[in-house]
Design a protein around this motif. Structure first.
Motif, PDB file in Angstrom:
ATOM      1  N   THR A   6       0.867  -1.179   0.000  1.00  4.49           N
ATOM      2  CA  THR A   6       0.000   0.000   0.000  1.00  4.49           C
ATOM      3  C   THR A   6       0.900   1.224   0.000  1.00  4.49           C
ATOM      4  O   THR A   6       1.785   1.338   0.844  1.00  4.49           O
ATOM      5  CB  THR A   6      -0.905   0.038   1.254  1.00  4.49           C
ATOM      6  OG1 THR A   6      -1.703  -1.147   1.277  1.00  4.49           O
ATOM      7  CG2 THR A   6      -1.792   1.261   1.277  1.00  4.49           C
ATOM      8  N   THR A   7       0.671   2.130  -0.953  1.00  2.88           N
ATOM      9  CA  THR A   7       1.444   3.380  -0.972  1.00  2.88           C
ATOM     10  C   THR A   7       0.607   4.474  -0.312  1.00  2.88           C
ATOM     11  O   THR A   7      -0.602   4.537  -0.499  1.00  2.88           O
ATOM     12  CB  THR A   7       1.810   3.804  -2.404  1.00  2.88           C
ATOM     13  OG1 THR A   7       0.615   3.961  -3.169  1.00  2.88           O
ATOM     14  CG2 THR A   7       2.723   2.780  -3.060  1.00  2.88           C
ATOM     15  N   ILE A   8       1.295   5.322   0.462  1.00  2.07           N
ATOM     16  CA  ILE A   8       0.624   6.426   1.159  1.00  2.07           C
ATOM     17  C   ILE A   8       1.323   7.713   0.777  1.00  2.07           C
ATOM     18  O   ILE A   8       2.555   7.791   0.788  1.00  2.07           O
ATOM     19  CB  ILE A   8       0.671   6.241   2.690  1.00  2.07           C
ATOM     20  CG1 ILE A   8       0.032   4.914   3.086  1.00  2.07           C
ATOM     21  CG2 ILE A   8      -0.031   7.412   3.388  1.00  2.07           C
ATOM     22  CD1 ILE A   8       0.130   4.611   4.567  1.00  2.07           C
ATOM     23  N   GLY A   9       0.525   8.733   0.447  1.00  2.00           N
ATOM     24  CA  GLY A   9       1.083  10.033   0.113  1.00  2.00           C
ATOM     25  C   GLY A   9       0.004  11.051  -0.175  1.00  2.00           C
ATOM     26  O   GLY A   9      -1.190  10.756  -0.109  1.00  2.00           O
ATOM     27  N   ARG A  10       0.454  12.257  -0.512  1.00  2.00           N
ATOM     28  CA  ARG A  10      -0.443  13.388  -0.706  1.00  2.00           C
ATOM     29  C   ARG A  10      -1.141  13.370  -2.075  1.00  2.00           C
ATOM     30  O   ARG A  10      -2.234  13.895  -2.222  1.00  2.00           O
ATOM     31  CB  ARG A  10       0.351  14.685  -0.537  1.00  2.00           C
ATOM     32  CG  ARG A  10      -0.462  15.937  -0.472  1.00  2.00           C
ATOM     33  CD  ARG A  10       0.382  17.179  -0.258  1.00  2.00           C
ATOM     34  NE  ARG A  10       1.267  17.399  -1.381  1.00  2.00           N
ATOM     35  CZ  ARG A  10       2.596  17.373  -1.322  1.00  2.00           C
ATOM     36  NH1 ARG A  10       3.201  17.149  -0.189  1.00  2.00           N
ATOM     37  NH2 ARG A  10       3.325  17.580  -2.390  1.00  2.00           N
ATOM     38  N   VAL A  11      -0.531  12.770  -3.099  1.00  2.00           N
ATOM     39  CA  VAL A  11      -1.108  12.831  -4.442  1.00  2.00           C
ATOM     40  C   VAL A  11      -2.027  11.647  -4.725  1.00  2.00           C
ATOM     41  O   VAL A  11      -1.996  10.629  -4.031  1.00  2.00           O
ATOM     42  CB  VAL A  11      -0.003  12.938  -5.526  1.00  2.00           C
ATOM     43  CG1 VAL A  11       0.748  14.256  -5.390  1.00  2.00           C
ATOM     44  CG2 VAL A  11       0.953  11.775  -5.468  1.00  2.00           C
ATOM     45  N   GLU A  12      -2.828  11.791  -5.777  1.00  2.00           N
ATOM     46  CA  GLU A  12      -3.904  10.843  -6.075  1.00  2.00           C
ATOM     47  C   GLU A  12      -3.443   9.452  -6.494  1.00  2.00           C
ATOM     48  O   GLU A  12      -4.201   8.500  -6.379  1.00  2.00           O
ATOM     49  CB  GLU A  12      -4.798  11.413  -7.176  1.00  2.00           C
ATOM     50  CG  GLU A  12      -5.559  12.649  -6.748  1.00  2.00           C
ATOM     51  CD  GLU A  12      -6.352  13.265  -7.891  1.00  2.00           C
ATOM     52  OE1 GLU A  12      -6.373  12.694  -8.995  1.00  2.00           O
ATOM     53  OE2 GLU A  12      -6.944  14.321  -7.662  1.00  2.00           O
ATOM     54  N   ASP A  13      -2.219   9.305  -7.016  1.00  2.00           N
ATOM     55  CA  ASP A  13      -1.811   7.989  -7.508  1.00  2.00           C
ATOM     56  C   ASP A  13      -1.397   7.028  -6.400  1.00  2.00           C
ATOM     57  O   ASP A  13      -0.990   5.907  -6.671  1.00  2.00           O
ATOM     58  CB  ASP A  13      -0.708   8.116  -8.564  1.00  2.00           C
ATOM     59  CG  ASP A  13       0.597   8.677  -8.031  1.00  2.00           C
ATOM     60  OD1 ASP A  13       0.623   9.185  -6.898  1.00  2.00           O
ATOM     61  OD2 ASP A  13       1.613   8.617  -8.773  1.00  2.00           O
ATOM     62  N   ASN A  14      -1.506   7.446  -5.142  1.00  2.00           N
ATOM     63  CA  ASN A  14      -1.231   6.557  -4.007  1.00  2.00           C
ATOM     64  C   ASN A  14      -2.451   5.688  -3.724  1.00  2.00           C
ATOM     65  O   ASN A  14      -3.587   6.088  -3.983  1.00  2.00           O
ATOM     66  CB  ASN A  14      -0.889   7.387  -2.756  1.00  2.00           C
ATOM     67  CG  ASN A  14       0.475   8.021  -2.870  1.00  2.00           C
ATOM     68  OD1 ASN A  14       1.486   7.352  -2.769  1.00  2.00           O
ATOM     69  ND2 ASN A  14       0.497   9.332  -3.113  1.00  2.00           N
TER      70      ASN A  14
END
Length: 173
Positions: free
Chosen positions: A23-31
């Protein structure tokens, strides 16, 4: 099934079930799990499910990834009930049958960017202000181009005023 529950103000109650191996976590939508907060990097960290372990991997985030108070420099294992902090966002890992962690997060500093160089050394504090700051850094800079703009403006006003004077006298003859 394990899940991440956001605890920070403005995000309270939002959660994400950890069903994928990564699972990727971040501010942008592709996470996989987007957290739109300025203290969270665009691609902040990854969560990997390795057997019964939940492993978090920091992706060179600006404000760091922490398990409880320990900063992760590579990877770290998060246990159910522990708090994961991404920048200023607090997340608790919850799993079925595990004891719940603290109900409310404590207020953390609102500073967004943390210095990774180590801050001020004790020796620097003991020296006080002697030689700490170069006075030239705060000196007022002189900008000679302002003088040229002023002279050009005055000349332009004189030319316009002269042209109006000539035009006025030519009409009155």
């Amino acid at each position: 099934m394990a899940k991440l529950v956001l605890l920070s103000e403005g995000f309270t109650g939002r959660s994400h079930e950890l069903i994928a191996e990564k699972t990727t976590i971040g501010r942008v939508e592709d996470n996989t799990f987007q957290i739109a907060d300025p203290s969270v990097s665009s691609h902040h960290c990854e969560i990997h499910l390795r057997g019964s372990e939940v492993v978090v991997k920091d992706l060179n985030s600006t404000n760091g990834t922490f398990i409880e108070t320990q900063q992760i420099t590579g990877e770290g294992v998060v246990k159910p009930g522990q708090i994961l902090r991404l920048g200023q966002i607090q997340i608790r890992l919850e799993a079925p049958g595990a004891a719940a962690g603290p109900a409310a997060p404590k207020k953390i500093d609102s500073t967004l960017v943390m210095d990774k160089r180590g801050g001020v050394k004790l020796e620097q504090l003991e020296q006080g202000s002697r030689g700490a700051v170069d006075p030239k850094v705060f000196a007022k800079k002189k900008n000679g181009s302002n003088v040229y703009w002023l002279i050009g403006g005055v000349i332009l006003v004189v030319i316009i005023a002269g042209g109006l004077w000539v035009a006025f006298h030519a009409l009155n003859k």
